[in-house]
Design a protein around this motif. Structure first.
Motif, mmCIF file in Angstrom:
data_model
loop_
_atom_site.group_PDB
_atom_site.id
_atom_site.type_symbol
_atom_site.label_atom_id
_atom_site.label_comp_id
_atom_site.label_asym_id
_atom_site.label_seq_id
_atom_site.Cartn_x
_atom_site.Cartn_y
_atom_site.Cartn_z
ATOM 1 N N LEU A 26 47.406 1.007 26.456
ATOM 2 C CA LEU A 26 46.891 2.153 27.208
ATOM 3 C C LEU A 26 47.951 2.705 28.158
ATOM 4 O O LEU A 26 48.208 3.916 28.185
ATOM 5 N N GLU B 280 51.423 14.781 36.939
ATOM 6 C CA GLU B 280 51.414 14.404 35.536
ATOM 7 C C GLU B 280 52.775 13.800 35.148
ATOM 8 O O GLU B 280 52.848 12.769 34.493
ATOM 9 N N ARG C 112 40.624 16.750 32.288
ATOM 10 C CA ARG C 112 41.847 16.767 31.495
ATOM 11 C C ARG C 112 42.493 15.376 31.433
ATOM 12 O O ARG C 112 42.888 14.895 30.377
ATOM 13 N N ILE C 113 42.576 14.728 32.603
ATOM 14 C CA ILE C 113 43.151 13.377 32.647
ATOM 15 C C ILE C 113 42.301 12.402 31.832
ATOM 16 O O ILE C 113 42.810 11.612 31.047
ATOM 17 N N LEU D 266 42.982 12.794 28.257
ATOM 18 C CA LEU D 266 44.267 12.163 27.893
ATOM 19 C C LEU D 266 44.115 10.650 27.797
ATOM 20 O O LEU D 266 44.649 10.021 26.886
ATOM 21 N N VAL D 267 43.369 10.072 28.744
ATOM 22 C CA VAL D 267 43.144 8.620 28.702
ATOM 23 C C VAL D 267 42.434 8.258 27.400
ATOM 24 O O VAL D 267 42.788 7.300 26.716
ATOM 25 N N GLN E 10 40.790 19.206 36.255
ATOM 26 C CA GLN E 10 41.909 18.274 36.161
ATOM 27 C C GLN E 10 41.432 16.862 35.863
ATOM 28 O O GLN E 10 42.061 16.151 35.077
ATOM 29 N N LEU F 29 49.469 6.267 27.368
ATOM 30 C CA LEU F 29 49.067 7.283 28.335
ATOM 31 C C LEU F 29 50.292 7.894 28.994
ATOM 32 O O LEU F 29 50.384 9.114 29.174
ATOM 33 N N PHE G 234 49.721 19.645 40.344
ATOM 34 C CA PHE G 234 49.127 18.744 39.388
ATOM 35 C C PHE G 234 50.123 18.395 38.294
ATOM 36 O O PHE G 234 50.227 17.256 37.861
ATOM 37 N N ASN H 246 51.815 10.277 26.586
ATOM 38 C CA ASN H 246 50.984 11.472 26.438
ATOM 39 C C ASN H 246 51.112 12.404 27.636
ATOM 40 O O ASN H 246 51.161 13.620 27.492
ATOM 41 N N LEU H 247 51.151 11.819 28.836
ATOM 42 C CA LEU H 247 51.315 12.630 30.046
ATOM 43 C C LEU H 247 52.649 13.363 29.995
ATOM 44 O O LEU H 247 52.729 14.565 30.289
#
Lengths: 307, 282
Positions: B257, B15, A134-135, A138-139, A131, B261, B11, B264-265
């Motif tokens: 950012l 997100e 994954r984050i 994405l960042v 995880q 971000l 999780f 994207n999340l």
């Protein structure tokens, strides 16, 4: 196989044709180079303009100019720069290696980071490590590459004064540009490695390798990684276009003497032969690499050929 | 296994919450910017120039070399990014979905034309298309939006075409054809609702991408007019005084950012929500 090859090559030739035709045509639309060239040259008569047009070959019909361009392409002659009259091929031959060197070092940085991270994420699927990766990926997809470049310059050139802020001069100057592009590529690549790895880890030969008591690192790096190398090489190859596009921007931040810098100077100075040549060379490179990847993949995996 | 799944769900919620929090806060601040900062960050105040961030309550994020408030400019500058991001995606969706529906449903010559055109576009990196396009028509907000539509519709056309090709053989489409439903209705009432999911996911991620692309263009001097505050423009400005005012370059980047971000999340979360089969796989 022969028909597959022929089809892919014909497709690529068609794309080259359309791209070069569009670019040549589009660039003619941007205005009269004779007028721009004579700006600031004091009093310019209509006769002077006509002479300039004649000298640059602008009086020829568009198709004839395009044909000259294509003929030049085969012998590596892109004409002369409007500014200073340098041979465009010479400018390209100086800038292209700088851009390619940066592209390959970025690729290396990205592979060095994304393969171990991607494998780690796949092995620990669903756990915290997965995880976090994954984050992080994405960042990595969420900020502009030039901002990362500026932040690196801020920290490593201005605050710590470890690395040169711009130019291409030896190994140290490669670090920041290559890390910038490498990190951006890694954001996508980690996910690709993870997905490819997850698929491979389900195979029976992996179970066999584990059952016969091989160490985990041998199972992962010797058996699994080798088997997902083909899809990964394909992905990495197909990224080439995006990578070159990114580098064009990054070159601006680092004053890198590559094709991007050449292109932006050409836009600013309305230097069409140079701009046309840069865009043509970059698209040819990308189309060529994509074609090679496709053919290589078709050779290795017969199922692709019949698609 | 069950534990892993529940942890994954947990999780996924994080997100979503994080995505809404980031994208929502940024959007809200930007939308409220005319109320929060009526001067739009344009007020020049040379006595307060180069104020460091977090030292003065009147200028929390500091001021630039002209004494303009960085926070006000960052929040106001977001208007450009959001405007370009959302309108360009709306345009690309309309063009791409119609093209994709038509080429997937009718096939033949039209299909070949659209797909070959898509091949050509995929071979040309965005930035090269942008340089050529802007050299011809010039920069500005409208042209930037048009450029983004021109370069992004292909993704929607390909996605929609692919789904239509697989839906064409389904019974409900055969049935609709058999009872004489006009093509127009089949396209927009029967096919379109069935492929809305993936299109919405792509849209969310695409707004994020387009915000990044707009900022790159403006940074390079190809996009929005540099005198209007925008994130890319501020970064281009900030680079010239990186030596003595790092904050001018740091905060617009952080604004990009956070916004991107967040989007994207949300896009990632939506994709897993709409495609449950992929949830455990990737």
């Amino acid at each position: 196989m022969a028909s597959f090859l022929l089809k892919r090559i014909l497709q690529a030739v068609f794309v080259v044709f359309v791209v070069t035709l569009t670019v040549s045509f589009a660039i003619r639309l941007t205005g009269d180079p004779a007028l721009m060239l004579s700006q600031g040259a004091g009093s310019v008569t209509e006769e002077d303009l006509a002479n300039i047009r004649q000298a640059l070959g602008l009086n020829e019909p568009f198709i004839a100019q395009y044909w000259d361009f294509i003929k030049g392409l085969f012998v590596g002659d892109f004409g002369r720069s409007f500014l200073g009259g340098t041979s465009v091929s010479l400018l390209i031959s100086k800038a292209l290696p700088a851009t390619l060197a940066l592209a390959f070092s970025s690729m290396l940085v990205s592979i060095a980071i994304s393969i171990p991270l991607g494998i780690h994420a796949a092995v620990n699927k669903g756990k915290t490590a997965d995880q976090v990766i994954r984050i992080l990926s994405l960042v990595g997809l969420s900020f502009p590459n030039f901002w990362l470049a500026i932040m690196l310059v801020l920290v490593f050139s201005i605050m710590l004064q470890w690395l040169p802020p711009s130019g291409m001069s030896g190994f140290a100057s490669f670090i920041m540009p290559a890390v910038t592009m490498g990190v951006i590529l890694t954001a996508t690549n980690v996910r690709l490695v993870r997905t490819a790895m997850l698929e491979t880890l389900r195979s029976q030969y992996i179970q066999v390798a584990r059952a016969k008591g091989l160490s985990e690192s041998k199972v992962l790096y010797k058996h699994a990684l080798r088997n997902c190398a083909i899809p990964l090489i394909t992905y990495f190859g197909l990224q080439f276009g995006g990578l070159l596009g990114g580098i064009v921007v990054i070159e601006r931040v680092f004053n890198w003497p590559g094709l991007g810098t050449l292109a932006f100077d050409a836009v600013a100075g309305r230097d069409y032969p140079v701009l046309q040549a840069v865009i043509t060379v970059l698209s040819l490179l990308i189309i060529g690499v994509n074609l090679l990847v496709d053919i290589a993949y078709g050779l290795v995996d017969p199922r692709i050929r019949n698609r | 296994m069950a534990q892993a799944v529940s942890r994954l769900r947990h999780f996924k919620n994080i997100e979503f919450i994080l995505g809404i929090l980031l994208a929502g806060t940024m959007t809200l601040l930007v939308l409220l910017s005319p109320l929060l900062f009526p001067d739009g960050g344009e007020q020049i105040n040379l006595t307060a120039r180069l104020t460091k961030p977090f030292t003065d309550w009147a200028h929390i994020l500091g001021t630039d070399p002209l004494g303009r408030d960085v926070l006000a400019r960052v929040i106001t500058g977001g208007k450009i990014s959001l405007l370009v991001g959302f309108t360009s995606v709306a345009g690309a969706v309309v063009v791409g979905v119609v093209m994709g529906l038509i080429s997937g449903y009718y096939r033949g010559f039209w299909d070949m034309l659209v797909m070959r055109f898509a091949d050509v576009q995929l071979a040309l990196p965005f930035i090269l298309l942008a340089i050529t396009f802007i050299a011809i028509v010039g920069g500005g907000i409208t042209n930037t939006i048009i450029l983004l539509i021109v370069s992004q519709w292909v993704q929607y056309a390909r996605l929609v075409r692919g789904s239509v090709l697989s839906l064409n053989d389904r019974e409900f489409i055969h049935a609709a054809k058999a009872i004489g439903v006009p093509d127009f209705k089949i396209l927009f009432q029967h096919l379109l609702p069935n492929l809305a999911g993936p299109v919405i996911v792509l849209m969310t991620l695409n707004v994020a991408t387009n915000i990044l692309l707009e900022s790159s263009l403006t940074f390079l001097g190809l996009g929005v007019d540099p005198t209007i505050p925008s994130w890319g423009g501020m970064l281009a400005d900030g680079r010239t005084y990186l030596q003595n005012a790092w904050w001018v370059s740091v905060f617009p980047g952080l604004a990009i950012l956070f916004t991107v971000l967040g989007l994207n999340l949300l896009g990632d979360w939506l994709r897993d929500l709409l495609d449950p089969t992929g949830r455990t796989e990737t």
